[in-house]
Write a protein that holds these residues in place. Structure first.
Motif, PDB file in Angstrom:
ATOM      1  N   THR A  17       0.817  -1.220   0.000  1.00 54.23           N
ATOM      2  CA  THR A  17       0.000   0.000   0.000  1.00 54.23           C
ATOM      3  C   THR A  17       0.846   1.262   0.000  1.00 54.23           C
ATOM      4  O   THR A  17       0.340   2.352  -0.268  1.00 54.23           O
ATOM      5  N   ASP A  18       2.120   1.146   0.333  1.00 50.89           N
ATOM      6  CA  ASP A  18       3.098   2.234   0.198  1.00 50.89           C
ATOM      7  C   ASP A  18       4.224   1.689  -0.676  1.00 50.89           C
ATOM      8  O   ASP A  18       5.214   1.170  -0.180  1.00 50.89           O
ATOM      9  N   PRO A  19       4.061   1.778  -2.015  1.00 47.06           N
ATOM     10  CA  PRO A  19       4.985   1.087  -2.920  1.00 47.06           C
ATOM     11  C   PRO A  19       6.447   1.471  -2.730  1.00 47.06           C
ATOM     12  O   PRO A  19       7.340   0.611  -2.823  1.00 47.06           O
ATOM     13  N   GLU A  20       6.725   2.744  -2.458  1.00 46.16           N
ATOM     14  CA  GLU A  20       8.118   3.162  -2.291  1.00 46.16           C
ATOM     15  C   GLU A  20       8.739   2.500  -1.061  1.00 46.16           C
ATOM     16  O   GLU A  20       9.876   2.013  -1.107  1.00 46.16           O
ATOM     17  N   ALA A  21       8.009   2.501   0.039  1.00 43.05           N
ATOM     18  CA  ALA A  21       8.527   1.872   1.254  1.00 43.05           C
ATOM     19  C   ALA A  21       8.698   0.373   1.045  1.00 43.05           C
ATOM     20  O   ALA A  21       9.690  -0.215   1.511  1.00 43.05           O
ATOM     21  N   TYR A  22       7.746  -0.252   0.360  1.00 41.32           N
ATOM     22  CA  TYR A  22       7.839  -1.696   0.116  1.00 41.32           C
ATOM     23  C   TYR A  22       9.107  -2.018  -0.668  1.00 41.32           C
ATOM     24  O   TYR A  22       9.868  -2.929  -0.295  1.00 41.32           O
ATOM     25  N   ALA A  23       9.348  -1.294  -1.731  1.00 46.88           N
ATOM     26  CA  ALA A  23      10.525  -1.567  -2.554  1.00 46.88           C
ATOM     27  C   ALA A  23      11.808  -1.378  -1.751  1.00 46.88           C
ATOM     28  O   ALA A  23      12.746  -2.172  -1.866  1.00 46.88           O
ATOM     29  N   ARG A  24      11.845  -0.340  -0.930  1.00 51.59           N
ATOM     30  CA  ARG A  24      13.042  -0.087  -0.129  1.00 51.59           C
ATOM     31  C   ARG A  24      13.289  -1.202   0.884  1.00 51.59           C
ATOM     32  O   ARG A  24      14.405  -1.683   1.052  1.00 51.59           O
ATOM     33  N   ILE A  25      12.210  -1.643   1.566  1.00 48.66           N
ATOM     34  CA  ILE A  25      12.355  -2.653   2.611  1.00 48.66           C
ATOM     35  C   ILE A  25      12.720  -4.006   2.028  1.00 48.66           C
ATOM     36  O   ILE A  25      13.624  -4.689   2.514  1.00 48.66           O
ATOM     37  N   VAL A  26      12.030  -4.415   0.970  1.00 49.22           N
ATOM     38  CA  VAL A  26      12.276  -5.745   0.412  1.00 49.22           C
ATOM     39  C   VAL A  26      13.657  -5.835  -0.222  1.00 49.22           C
ATOM     40  O   VAL A  26      14.326  -6.880  -0.162  1.00 49.22           O
ATOM     41  N   SER A  27      14.132  -4.728  -0.788  1.00 45.91           N
ATOM     42  CA  SER A  27      15.476  -4.731  -1.381  1.00 45.91           C
ATOM     43  C   SER A  27      16.555  -4.652  -0.321  1.00 45.91           C
ATOM     44  O   SER A  27      17.736  -4.927  -0.595  1.00 45.91           O
ATOM     45  N   GLY A  28      16.159  -4.257   0.908  1.00 42.80           N
ATOM     46  CA  GLY A  28      17.126  -4.133   1.983  1.00 42.80           C
ATOM     47  C   GLY A  28      17.992  -2.915   1.894  1.00 42.80           C
ATOM     48  O   GLY A  28      19.008  -2.786   2.593  1.00 42.80           O
ATOM     49  N   SER A  29      17.565  -1.964   1.072  1.00 41.79           N
ATOM     50  CA  SER A  29      18.390  -0.751   0.883  1.00 41.79           C
ATOM     51  C   SER A  29      17.968   0.345   1.850  1.00 41.79           C
ATOM     52  O   SER A  29      16.959   0.263   2.498  1.00 41.79           O
TER      53      SER A  29
END
Length: 382
Positions: free
Chosen positions: A370-382
């Protein structure tokens, strides 16, 4: 007392009760008539099972439910339908949304009102749009822009309340009148009918899961992990899995900084956790447990666990490895399992819950990214 921020905290109830809970028989049939209905996937998660040290792990993936990225539409739609039927019905049995909307034309203007951390309010706004009604959604001041915009895109008026989710709930209650219907998933004195229907709407998740497990040739899970904000979903899980004869244990999970259910269980009575509630698990940032959900939670949960944000992030990454897109709140149930079954006190908690290498667990992933930017950051570990 150890400060709440120091470490995850636990509550165990070795005498979890079973209940005589009457499931409303029309809920699943109603949902099947909504646009785009189909059962959400039940995903076998082998990497999660290996991480937890159990035989099988299953994840009910609610990342796409009736066109929205979370499970909340199930409760919001059923509660709206039932409340409108009581106020302005009766609707014809098994009527379509179009027939309901036509029935309501002479009662307009009507506005659906809800307080939300994101997903519930968007679901109420979607239901209003489908029925040709207005929507007024109140949100806490710290809601991320992506979630606010998603609600606005449903055609709703969004009001930002300078305060917490609980402040938004209080503000929404003050708006109730003959033409403003509050569709809340939490109860308060004199307001229990609608939250009861919200919780009843979530029964579709568990009815679908039962069918899917049978299709996979799998028995009922030994342990079910479910998120707790105000407690409506967890109460529905307890009502299903702790129904008379049910043997599955249910554990509730919430953020350390908004662990209102755990605090209440520890105190033996409803207890507020004052804000600010700043967890990334935004949908669970609630300071008060719904009094309607409380009896089921107090009597039926086998355990309650509060987790730090890092556990939710770990769960998001692990679920992604099993091809489940799960947002911060969505992954909280898995985060709770990780804390209970692999954390520093795992030997004790596994023994108290009777979890072994032969056990089967189920988690509900309640939302997608639901927060695509946060999701991408967290899952990538960056």
């Amino acid at each position: 007392m150890t400060p709440q921020t120091d470490r995850p905290r636990f509550y165990f109830n070795p005498g979890a009760q079973t209940f005589d809970v009457q499931v409303e028989p029309d809920v699943l049939d109603f949902h099947r008539k909504l646009p785009g209905y189909m059962p959400t996937p039940l995903v076998r998660a082998p990497r999660l099972a290996a991480a937890l040290g159990v035989a099988e792990a299953w994840v009910k993936d609610e990342s796409s439910r009736l066109g929205l990225p979370a499970y909340k539409m199930l409760g919001a739609s059923w509660a709206t339908y039932r409340e409108l039927d009581v106020r302005f019905g009766p609707f014809a049995r098994c009527s379509s949304l179009e027939e309901q909307a036509a029935h309501l034309v002479s009662y307009r203007p009507l506005t659906l009102v809800a307080a939300t951390d994101g997903n519930h309010g968007r679901a109420v706004a979607r239901m209003a749009r489908w029925l040709g009604l207005d929507a007024h959604i109140l949100v806490p001041g710290d809601m991320v822009t992506a979630r606010v915009q998603a609600i606005e895109q449903e055609g709703a008026q969004v009001q930002v309340v300078q305060g917490s989710y609980d402040d938004a709930v209080e503000a929404s209650a003050r708006l109730a009148d003959a033409t403003h219907l509050v569709i809340s998933d939490t109860a308060w004195d004199g307001y229990t009918r609608v939250p009861g229907w919200v919780s009843a709407g979530y029964s579709t998740i568990f009815q679908e899961t039962d069918t899917q497990l049978v299709e996979h040739g799998v028995r009922q899970p030994d342990l079910v992990a479910v998120q707790m904000g105000v407690g409506s979903l967890a109460a529905a899980a307890v009502g299903h899995y702790r129904a008379r004869g049910g043997k599955s244990q249910v554990v509730g999970v919430e953020p350390t900084l908004a662990a209102c259910v755990l605090r209440s269980l520890t105190a033996g009575q409803l207890t507020e956790v004052p804000g600010p509630h700043t967890s990334i698990m935004a949908g669970l940032n609630c300071g008060n447990t719904s009094p309607l959900a409380w009896p089921l939670l107090q009597g039926g949960l086998s355990a309650s666990v509060a987790i730090h944000d890092e556990r939710a992030e770990q769960a998001m990454r692990l679920l992604a490895m099993d091809d489940v897109e799960s947002g911060e709140s969505g992954a909280a149930g898995v985060g709770g399992l990780l804390e209970l079954l692999t954390g520093p006190e795992a030997a004790v908690t596994r023994r108290r819950l009777g979890v072994t290498a032969q056990s089967t667990v189920l988690a509900i992933s309640t939302e997608g990214a639901t927060d695509p930017e946060a999701y991408a950051r967290i899952v990538s570990g960056s």
